[in-house]
Design an enzyme around this catalytic site. Structure first.
Site, short mmCIF file in Angstrom:
data_model
loop_
_atom_site.label_atom_id
_atom_site.label_comp_id
_atom_site.label_asym_id
_atom_site.label_seq_id
_atom_site.Cartn_x
_atom_site.Cartn_y
_atom_site.Cartn_z
N PHE A 162 0.88 -1.17 0.00
CA PHE A 162 0.00 0.00 0.00
C PHE A 162 0.92 1.22 0.00
O PHE A 162 1.84 1.29 0.81
CB PHE A 162 -0.84 -0.04 1.28
CG PHE A 162 -1.94 0.98 1.34
CD1 PHE A 162 -3.22 0.69 0.90
CD2 PHE A 162 -1.70 2.24 1.86
CE1 PHE A 162 -4.23 1.63 0.99
CE2 PHE A 162 -2.71 3.19 1.95
CZ PHE A 162 -3.98 2.87 1.51
N ASP A 212 2.50 -5.02 8.76
CA ASP A 212 1.32 -4.19 8.63
C ASP A 212 0.10 -5.12 8.55
O ASP A 212 0.01 -5.96 7.65
CB ASP A 212 1.42 -3.33 7.36
CG ASP A 212 0.26 -2.36 7.22
OD1 ASP A 212 -0.88 -2.74 7.56
OD2 ASP A 212 0.50 -1.22 6.76
N TYR A 247 -10.26 0.94 11.15
CA TYR A 247 -11.52 1.31 10.47
C TYR A 247 -11.91 0.32 9.38
O TYR A 247 -12.93 0.49 8.73
CB TYR A 247 -11.45 2.73 9.89
CG TYR A 247 -10.22 3.03 9.05
CD1 TYR A 247 -10.13 2.58 7.74
CD2 TYR A 247 -9.17 3.79 9.57
CE1 TYR A 247 -9.01 2.85 6.98
CE2 TYR A 247 -8.05 4.06 8.81
CZ TYR A 247 -7.96 3.59 7.52
OH TYR A 247 -6.86 3.85 6.76
N LYS A 248 -11.11 -0.73 9.16
CA LYS A 248 -11.47 -1.74 8.17
C LYS A 248 -12.24 -2.86 8.89
O LYS A 248 -13.37 -2.65 9.30
CB LYS A 248 -10.21 -2.22 7.44
CG LYS A 248 -9.60 -1.08 6.60
CD LYS A 248 -8.25 -1.38 6.00
CE LYS A 248 -7.73 -0.14 5.24
NZ LYS A 248 -6.30 -0.23 4.92
N ARG A 266 -12.67 -5.15 -6.31
CA ARG A 266 -12.36 -5.72 -4.99
C ARG A 266 -13.64 -5.96 -4.21
O ARG A 266 -14.48 -5.08 -4.09
CB ARG A 266 -11.51 -4.70 -4.22
CG ARG A 266 -10.13 -5.17 -3.88
CD ARG A 266 -9.33 -4.16 -3.11
NE ARG A 266 -10.06 -3.21 -2.29
CZ ARG A 266 -9.58 -2.65 -1.19
NH1 ARG A 266 -8.39 -2.96 -0.74
NH2 ARG A 266 -10.28 -1.75 -0.52
C1 LIG Z 1 -5.55 0.96 4.83
C2 LIG Z 1 -4.07 0.87 4.87
C3 LIG Z 1 -3.29 1.93 5.36
C4 LIG Z 1 -3.96 3.20 5.78
O1 LIG Z 1 -3.09 4.12 6.34
P1 LIG Z 1 -3.70 5.43 7.01
O2 LIG Z 1 -2.54 6.09 7.62
O3 LIG Z 1 -4.75 4.97 7.97
O4 LIG Z 1 -4.33 6.24 5.93
C5 LIG Z 1 -1.92 1.75 5.43
N1 LIG Z 1 -1.34 0.61 5.03
C6 LIG Z 1 -2.06 -0.42 4.53
C7 LIG Z 1 -1.39 -1.68 4.12
C8 LIG Z 1 -3.44 -0.31 4.43
O5 LIG Z 1 -4.15 -1.31 3.93
#
Ligand SMILES: *Cc1c(COP(=O)(O)O)cnc(C)c1O
Length: 413
Positions: A136, A205, A230-231, A379
């Site tokens: 990500f 992560d 939040y997921k 997705r």
């Molecule tokens: C959703 C997600 C993020 C989100 O990062 P924020 O700082 O909350 O915007 C980061 N890394 C991964 C792998 C994600 O899936």
């Protein structure tokens, strides 16, 4: 048999199976805990649904705790200790003992803390930070800045190539448990062991695994980990993230953002910095109380839930969805980029599809909400607490109907 007849017969069988699977599902009743409509919500891996009891709890935080108690709430309403208290609620969901997780800041900020702290623990002479090349984007951006600040070099590496890229110069490997795009589950125990064999630290992560499958942070000896809430954890838009530091690293954890909330005596207001012990050391500044207590309330939906049961349902749901897609969607219109093997699958199905953008737009118009990862990935996230088998069947059926309306641009390349 004509194609329509085949589809109808298949639909009859699959709908009946969905009904039987839903009736036998031990998690089915959890759906009533969430505010949902008649649609099919398959985007809980991006923003989890609202548990229905949460608004009243947040109302109390605002009107009574803030409105009436005001400053007294830092003690009397437990505001001050919320980051560790809520960390301890998340801990069993990711296989951590109490005292190892602190909640606060965004995932991006926690990636920064974790990568810099891990590089400092790794020590002199190790100047490489391995980063999942398919990560990500925010993780990669933050790691690159952390590397510049600490004098390390970034080594982008495909997750499968991590073992061969490790060496005596590796300080840290920053890895994703589940790939956000493909839904591929990576081998956390195996890769963590490989990183340790090279004398380096593993930072994981967990954004796309926490709340969807067992993680086993303590069991597998993970060094540091971060994740968002939040997921799959349904903490609400922008809910604070969390940071895990293994017990053996807590005393050496040297935060690059040593704000006053992480001080051993924050109200001593001394000019010199003395870090607090334990997970408190991962704090930065004043916690985001309203979001944090929203998350705390939302976590009630996990009471009495075993992560193993969530995983079993998640795999059954994604298997069933793939089976329905196979039965309904004309051959060649979509290809799954999510691994078929259970050991390599997270809790989403990603389908490569031509004209993915208009396809997803029409799906959403018809109440099937997934999302798009440009240019060509549809997705579909399966959140076992509130998605059922009938939802999976309906999503695949509507997808086939939408594809029937959008002419095929030709066989997939
Ligand atoms: C959703 C997600 C993020 C989100 O990062 P924020 O700082 O909350 O915007 C980061 N890394 C991964 C792998 C994600 O899936």
């Amino acid at each position: 048999m004509s194609e329509t007849t085949t589809t109808t017969t298949a639909a009859y069988g699959l709908r009946a199976r969905a009904a039987r699977l839903d009736a036998a599902d031990p998690l089915a009743a959890r759906r009533d805990l969430f505010a949902l409509d008649d649609g099919v919500y398959l985007d809980g891996n991006s923003l989890g649904a609202l548990p229905v009891h949460v608004p009243a709890r947040v109302q109390d935080v605002l009107t009574r705790q803030w409105g009436e108690l005001r400053i007294r709430s830092w003690d009397e309403s437990g505001w001050w200790t919320a980051p560790e208290r809520i960390g301890d609620r998340i801990a069993p969901l990711v296989g951590a003992a109490a005292g190892r997780i602190v909640v606060g800041d965004s995932t991006s900020v926690n990636v920064f803390k974790a990568v810099v702290a891990a590089a400092r623990i790794a020590g002199e002479g190790r100047d490489e930070i391995l980063v999942d090349a398919t990560t990500f984007p925010t993780d990669g951006y933050i790691a690159a800045s952390a590397a510049r600040l600490t004098g390390h070099r970034i080594v982008p590496v495909a997750p499968a190539d991590v073992p061969s890229a490790l060496g005596p110069r590796t300080a840290v490997a920053l890895l994703n448990h589940v790939d956000y795009r493909s839904g591929r589950l990576h081998d956390l125990p195996g890769l963590t062991a490989a990183v340790h064999a090279a004398g380096a630290l593993a930072v994981w992560d967990l954004c796309h695994s926490a709340g969807a499958l067992p993680v086993g942070l303590d069991e597998h000896g993970v060094d540091l980990a971060v994740g968002c809430t939040y997921k799959y954890l349904n903490g609400g838009p922008g809910a604070p993230a969390y940071l895990y530091v293994a017990e053996r690293h807590q005393a050496a954890f040297d935060s690059p953002l040593p704000g006053w909330n992480s001080h051993a005596d924050p109200f001593g207001m001394t000019p010199g910095y003395t870090p607090a012990d334990g997970s408190v050391r991962g704090r930065v500044g004043t916690p985001d109380i309203v979001s944090m207590l929203t998350l705390e309330a939302a976590l009630d939906v996990w009471d009495g839930v075993e992560v193993a049961a969530v995983r079993a349902k998640s795999l059954a749901l994604t298997d069933f969805f793939l089976e329905c897609v196979e039965a309904y969607v004309p051959a060649g219109r979509v290809t799954s980029v999510t691994p078929a093997a259970h050991a390599e699958r997270g809790s989403q199905v990603a389908l490569r599809c031509d004209a993915a953008e208009p396809v997803m737009r029409r799906l959403i118009e018809r109440g099937v909400v997934g999302d798009l990862r440009r240019p060509d990935v549809l997705r579909f996230g399966f959140t076992p607490l509130y998605v059922g088998f009938a939802d999976a069947e309906r999503a695949a059926r509507v997808l086939a109907e939408v594809l029937g309306e959008i002419p095929s641009p030709g066989p997939l390349a």
